[in-house]
Design a protein around this motif. Structure first.
Motif, PDB file in Angstrom:
ATOM      1  N   GLY B 172     -34.067 -22.011   5.909  1.00 46.68           N
ATOM      2  CA  GLY B 172     -33.818 -20.580   5.781  1.00 46.68           C
ATOM      3  C   GLY B 172     -34.689 -20.017   4.657  1.00 46.68           C
ATOM      4  O   GLY B 172     -35.452 -19.068   4.848  1.00 46.68           O
ATOM      5  N   TYR B 206     -30.200 -24.062  10.555  1.00 47.58           N
ATOM      6  CA  TYR B 206     -29.574 -22.730  10.473  1.00 47.58           C
ATOM      7  C   TYR B 206     -29.702 -22.150   9.080  1.00 47.58           C
ATOM      8  O   TYR B 206     -29.797 -22.874   8.099  1.00 47.58           O
ATOM      9  N   LYS B 207     -29.678 -20.832   9.050  1.00 48.72           N
ATOM     10  CA  LYS B 207     -29.508 -20.164   7.757  1.00 48.72           C
ATOM     11  C   LYS B 207     -28.007 -19.880   7.613  1.00 48.72           C
ATOM     12  O   LYS B 207     -27.259 -20.853   7.428  1.00 48.72           O
ATOM     13  N   ILE B 208     -27.528 -18.624   7.620  1.00 45.57           N
ATOM     14  CA  ILE B 208     -26.074 -18.434   7.512  1.00 45.57           C
ATOM     15  C   ILE B 208     -25.437 -18.569   8.898  1.00 45.57           C
ATOM     16  O   ILE B 208     -24.582 -19.418   9.127  1.00 45.57           O
ATOM     17  N   ALA B 209     -25.859 -17.738   9.811  1.00 48.29           N
ATOM     18  CA  ALA B 209     -25.231 -17.739  11.138  1.00 48.29           C
ATOM     19  C   ALA B 209     -26.259 -17.968  12.242  1.00 48.29           C
ATOM     20  O   ALA B 209     -25.911 -18.378  13.339  1.00 48.29           O
ATOM     21  N   GLY B 210     -27.497 -17.703  11.941  1.00 47.48           N
ATOM     22  CA  GLY B 210     -28.521 -17.809  12.972  1.00 47.48           C
ATOM     23  C   GLY B 210     -29.447 -18.995  12.736  1.00 47.48           C
ATOM     24  O   GLY B 210     -29.476 -19.580  11.646  1.00 47.48           O
ATOM     25  N   PRO B 211     -30.218 -19.355  13.753  1.00 46.56           N
ATOM     26  CA  PRO B 211     -31.178 -20.457  13.625  1.00 46.56           C
ATOM     27  C   PRO B 211     -32.343 -20.068  12.721  1.00 46.56           C
ATOM     28  O   PRO B 211     -32.593 -18.888  12.496  1.00 46.56           O
ATOM     29  N   VAL B 213     -36.497 -20.186  11.722  1.00 46.71           N
ATOM     30  CA  VAL B 213     -37.783 -20.160  12.414  1.00 46.71           C
ATOM     31  C   VAL B 213     -38.389 -21.568  12.501  1.00 46.71           C
ATOM     32  O   VAL B 213     -38.771 -22.036  13.575  1.00 46.71           O
ATOM     33  N   LEU B 214     -38.452 -22.249  11.370  1.00 51.08           N
ATOM     34  CA  LEU B 214     -39.211 -23.512  11.366  1.00 51.08           C
ATOM     35  C   LEU B 214     -38.503 -24.622  12.129  1.00 51.08           C
ATOM     36  O   LEU B 214     -39.144 -25.586  12.557  1.00 51.08           O
ATOM     37  N   ALA B 215     -37.199 -24.481  12.308  1.00 50.86           N
ATOM     38  CA  ALA B 215     -36.482 -25.502  13.082  1.00 50.86           C
ATOM     39  C   ALA B 215     -36.675 -25.298  14.580  1.00 50.86           C
ATOM     40  O   ALA B 215     -36.315 -26.158  15.373  1.00 50.86           O
ATOM     41  N   ARG B 216     -37.253 -24.167  14.970  1.00 49.02           N
ATOM     42  CA  ARG B 216     -37.312 -23.844  16.386  1.00 49.02           C
ATOM     43  C   ARG B 216     -38.724 -23.642  16.907  1.00 49.02           C
ATOM     44  O   ARG B 216     -38.932 -22.940  17.891  1.00 49.02           O
ATOM     45  N   ILE B 217     -39.669 -24.219  16.215  1.00 49.17           N
ATOM     46  CA  ILE B 217     -41.023 -24.216  16.764  1.00 49.17           C
ATOM     47  C   ILE B 217     -41.340 -25.654  17.156  1.00 49.17           C
ATOM     48  O   ILE B 217     -40.756 -26.592  16.609  1.00 49.17           O
ATOM     49  N   THR B 302     -24.068 -27.433  13.322  1.00 45.62           N
ATOM     50  CA  THR B 302     -24.166 -26.023  13.718  1.00 45.62           C
ATOM     51  C   THR B 302     -24.021 -25.122  12.495  1.00 45.62           C
ATOM     52  O   THR B 302     -23.653 -25.580  11.413  1.00 45.62           O
ATOM     53  N   PHE B 303     -24.246 -23.830  12.717  1.00 46.99           N
ATOM     54  CA  PHE B 303     -24.110 -22.838  11.647  1.00 46.99           C
ATOM     55  C   PHE B 303     -22.686 -22.794  11.102  1.00 46.99           C
ATOM     56  O   PHE B 303     -22.472 -22.320   9.994  1.00 46.99           O
ATOM     57  N   ARG B 304     -21.710 -23.300  11.857  1.00 45.29           N
ATOM     58  CA  ARG B 304     -20.316 -23.235  11.371  1.00 45.29           C
ATOM     59  C   ARG B 304     -20.098 -24.116  10.152  1.00 45.29           C
ATOM     60  O   ARG B 304     -19.085 -24.022   9.480  1.00 45.29           O
TER      61      ARG B 304
END
Ligand code: TPP
Ligand code: TPP
Lengths: 599, 599
Positions: B172, B206-211, B213-217, B302-304
């Motif tokens: 994040g 994840y950051k707080i609640a969303g994915p 950028v770098l984890a999803r490339i 997960t973000f949880r």
């Protein structure tokens, strides 16, 4: 180099157009009189104080003339963002050449008298700033404080499917933090309903006095970096104008073809996979076409070209160098004796609203539609007696925002560094999602490539995107923790200045206000500790002129609703709303809140 | 996966140490009582309000135990910067396990009573912040406001040749602008006389609640990106602890070997070519080893897991999940009945000052040497009568700074976004250069790999580097245009808070002051226009406690000299000096200026 994208004739004309722009740029920086060099140049014709930035300008001009070609060739709607906005002379020169400048400033006419005014007004008392500014037709980006060019560019194309923003990024600017992360905006761009950004990294090698990072890493590293950022870089490198024209034209043709293919595919088949967008890396000498050396020191292609290559014009030989430099563009081939660009060159510019200086996207107020707003009263918390019920104010506000998103599906977005849920706007996820065009996994919640909640962990990006979105005629809200909004103090400052100046320019139309929700504010940040406590943003804001600024501290949910409605209707303001997200007693019923807010 | 860097026995022990750290982390977040779970867990043992961030913590702990191994194995001097400083429980847990925590806070002893205090104090009224903070031994980085981890890390190792900073960057955090550009710090690091930074990008998705950028490339893009940034990335990916321990150990061994090779070569042969430094990309589940699911929703990975995986502990079944979670670490195997870490595990930690919590570099005041200062009076402008002569104040100051650089060749540097010359400190280039370990071309002026003028076009980097340099016991000056210093408002805020808190912690020693020269100030920025005009930084500064802040507005060169001398001698302050660079009348002679400044 064997590519022959341009015919010899077209190349010759484009080179002429470029020379004309360069001539007018040098003229603005140096000349006070004798604009067409009809008389031998003397010190009397030269400004007493020399200001402005030559170094970046020939590159900006080169790009402009090449964009003009693709606009007409492919009938594109393009606006130009000059990250190195200090190259103001170039943008002014080009809008003058294409005619837009004289349309908004008739006294700067396309003749000798107008050209003289053009030169004289530049960075002169009572004249125009040396930077691209609100006064410059075609601009949505000042570029005084470097770093936000790409964020503005992406903000501009969200929900503007037909728009292409050509965004020049200086290699110095590229060293800033905001710029370095803004390359990742491509993970938030959806070709189905967004336009395209064509980044053009301008590697002219120097910032003010020192070399730049990106100009001094090996080619393979540079290519890897931008591949890693998710782009296909097209390299245009050299200093011979003829070759460079061919290379640039070929690169632009390739880029436009890729963009068209990406958009056609996505618009026919829906969004499938994040595309690899094209970008251009233009490596050209700083101060290209300027004096090769001055006082025995190399100038073209060095840091010495950054501002004015020669400052002290009373120094022996300097007037002569300037005269030769100006003559090297052969102005008599470019302008007729009355000072008008010759028709053959003028014909290269696009016409009407396709001219980058006249494109309505760069004067977003022209395209602005009011938001459709639900009746905020319908969301009111019932407050039988003051203090009798508790509510989380921002949660209630979130319901209103949800419906604003729902009924304005193409001109309203919400921006946050992943604090939308935390600030209790969870209701918005009933109707939309977080936006991501990167990979989405089954465990993710509320993430989709067409989400209207723009969350990147960068307050700079949120601010920059939103500014770009507003400046091109839309509406939005930035939701942030109060403590961290200081991160964008300087961006807020610059936007407020833009609004202030733009508000006094008759042809600039009012735009949607920049709305902040600041929550998780100081009084409730005991658990996160000292680092999360800072109510000081309001001080920064309160320093600005009241014409532009509104600060709201609504005490409860119903006042927050009324305030939100006001913000969403307002124009040309920065609205700062500080509101609590924790359960708190409610004071005003619906009607009392409305009365409170209209007081 | 066949690498077997660790023996089965060592792996087993390291896993135990990691479990102990995780146990203590969960304990801090949740427990109020019953620290060793000697009794069945009930709601009474659990804190009424649950705060803190679990998600990042197991990863931070994993890295800590692995760093402990290389410190002892290779006898390294390492400090740990946790970008995701909200993982405070992990850093506290580890410094407690290694003994440093109890040394500085004896009441938090290594026994059951101490463990209970450790748990209770965390994010509790009168206790400690949930973030890594000045109170945390071994820390120079709060990490509340994300983005500055790597800048601090590089600042720390400049001129500290034996220091290795292991710098964890959250995925994040990696989205922030300052962090995104700070990867380029490797173009300013000289292995001859600087230490090394080992960046560890913590891709927990994840950051707080969303994915993020770098984890999803795609993997290839990620690799290209960091290759492009100039690193050799070593990937450590997975979720099975046994495999992950082997992979992490192998990656760290490889990284240490590369760093040693780079340093040995440079120190034997001098600087030749910018090396490709190693980095680690650790992809592990967010909330690793935490509850797999809660209330039917996936949690681990997960973000949880970001903050507390279960908030409402009165919810049926939650106490049981917590009990099982804590028991999953098998605390009875790790701690003796008195609550002390068993000797076999305690032996894994480094000893004495090699412990990361005790390393003196993280309490820079311990290492601070006074600057050798020339007599500033020797630089004074002669002022026969007030107003009789003109001088450029900062040019005169530059001569003093030049000599400070000259006689303090290893603990003083100057930082600027390429405004050193523009702010008229040109004299410094008589004795040093701009620093660059990237390519240097013949046309460059005053650029060398051992230059002591740190110029990157990023106010964030300048500020972050300088903070890291100061926090590890050195001195420096940041020279900036006044208008653009707002870019670091929030960084200034955080540093001022750090100084404020640290000033009240007995074991923290005073450090060199953060000195700003702000020039090109508003009154002389008419030519650059509105965007360059902003005197508002002083307002921000004046909001802070007077204990920490000094603002100087010296009216002429001689007062500026006296003020500069004061700044360079002072400790634990932020000194803001606003001074003109344009020729201006001089008012005070040498002695009057001194009297003025000591008034
Ligand atoms: C944030 C910020 N810091 C410092 C400056 C001062 N400044 C003006 S121009 C410039 C160099 C810009 O270099 P680059 O972006 O490469 O543009 P070009 O070389 O094309 O002029 C600097 C540092 C600024 N405008 N903005
Ligand atoms: C500049 C800034 N903006 C927003 C926040 C609020 N915040 C706290 S933690 C967090 C997510 C951090 O994600 P990452 O860096 O990946 O750490 P991890 O997932 O390991 O916790 C955010 C956005 C912050 N701390 N700093």
């Amino acid at each position: 180099m064997t590519t022959k994208t341009l015919s010899a004739e077209l190349l010759h004309k484009m080179d002429g157009y470029w020379r004309a722009a360069n001539y007018l740029s040098v003229g603005q920086i140096y000349l006070f009189d004798n604009p067409l060099l009809k008389r031998p140049l003397t010190l009397d014709h030269i400004k007493p104080r020399l200001l402005g930035h030559w170094g970046t300008t020939p590159g900006l001009n080169f790009i402009y003339v090449h964009l003009n070609r693709i606009i007409t060739e492919f009938d594109l709607s393009v606006i130009y963002i000059a990250g190195p906005g200090h190259g103001g002379p170039g943008m002014v020169a080009n809008t003058y050449l294409e005619g837009t400048y004289s349309e908004v400033y008739p006294e700067v006419s396309q003749d000798e008298a107008g050209m003289q005014r053009l030169f004289k007004q530049f960075s002169f008392p009572g004249g125009i700033p040396s930077h691209v500014a609100p006064e410059t037709p075609g601009s949505i980006h000042e570029g005084g404080e470097l770093g936000y060019a790409l964020s503005h560019a992406f903000g501009a194309v969200f929900d503007n499917p037909e728009l292409l923003v050509a965004c020049v990024v200086g290699d110095g600017e590229a060293e800033t933090g905001p710029l370095a992360t803004s390359w990742h905006s491509n993970k938030f761009l959806n070709p189905v309903h967004d336009g395209a950004v064509l980044p053009i990294l301008h590697l002219n090698g120097y910032k003010i006095a020192g070399p730049t990072v990106l100009a001094r890493i090996p080619h393979a590293e540079l290519e890897a970096l931008f591949t890693g950022y998710g782009y296909t870089p097209h390299f245009v490198e050299g200093d011979d104008p003829t070759e460079m024209h061919q290379r640039m034209a070929a690169a632009l043709d390739a880029a436009v073809a890729e963009i068209k293919r990406i958009q056609a595919d996505a618009r026919a088949n829906g969004f499938r996979l994040r595309p690899r967008w094209p970008m251009i890396i233009l490596r050209s000498p700083k101060g290209w076409t300027g004096p090769i050396s001055v006082d025995g020191k190399p100038t073209e292609g060095t840091f010495r070209s950054h501002q004015v290559p020669m400052g002290d014009m009373s120094h022996p030989g300097h007037v002569k160098i300037l005269q030769e430099w100006l003559q090297s563009y052969r102005p008599q081939e470019l302008f007729d004796p009355q000072g008008k660009l010759i028709a053959e060159l003028a014909a290269l510019a696009p016409t009407g609203l396709r001219r980058m200086g006249a494109n309505p996207y760069a004067n977003g107020g022209l395209l602005l539609h009011d938001l459709r707003l639900p009746d905020f009263r319908a969301y009111a918390v019932s407050v039988p007696t003051p203090g009798a019920v508790d509510a989380e104010a921002t949660r209630v506000q979130g319901e209103l925002i949800r419906d604003v998103i729902k009924i304005n599906p193409a001109n309203f977005r919400v921006f946050s560094p992943d604090e939308t849920s935390s600030n209790r706007w969870g209701a918005v996820f009933e109707v939309t999602n977080r936006c991501s065009t990167a990979e989405i996994l089954p465990g993710d919640e509320h993430v989709a490539p067409d989400g209207r909640v723009m969350e990147m962990l960068s307050e700079h990006q949120c601010e920059g995107w939103l500014e770009g979105y507003l400046l091109t005629g839309r509406h939005g809200f930035f939701s942030c923790y109060e403590a961290f909004i200081h991160i964008v103090d300087s961006m807020f400052n610059q936007h407020a200045k833009w609004l202030d100046v733009a508000g006094h320019i008759p042809w600039r139309r009012p735009i949607g206000s920049l709305n902040y929700l600041l929550s998780s504010h100081v009084w409730r940040q005991d658990h996160n500790g000292f680092s999360h406590q800072d109510p000081g943003f309001i001080d920064i804001v309160a320093n600005k002129k009241a014409e532009i600024i509104r600060v709201y501290l609504p005490p409860d949910a119903n006042t927050l609703l009324a305030v939100t409605d006001q913000c969403l209707r307002s124009r040309n303001f920065v609205n700062v709303v500080v509101a609590g997200k924790q359960p708190a007693p409610q004071w005003l019923d619906r009607d009392a809140a409305i009365a409170h807010c209209s007081a």
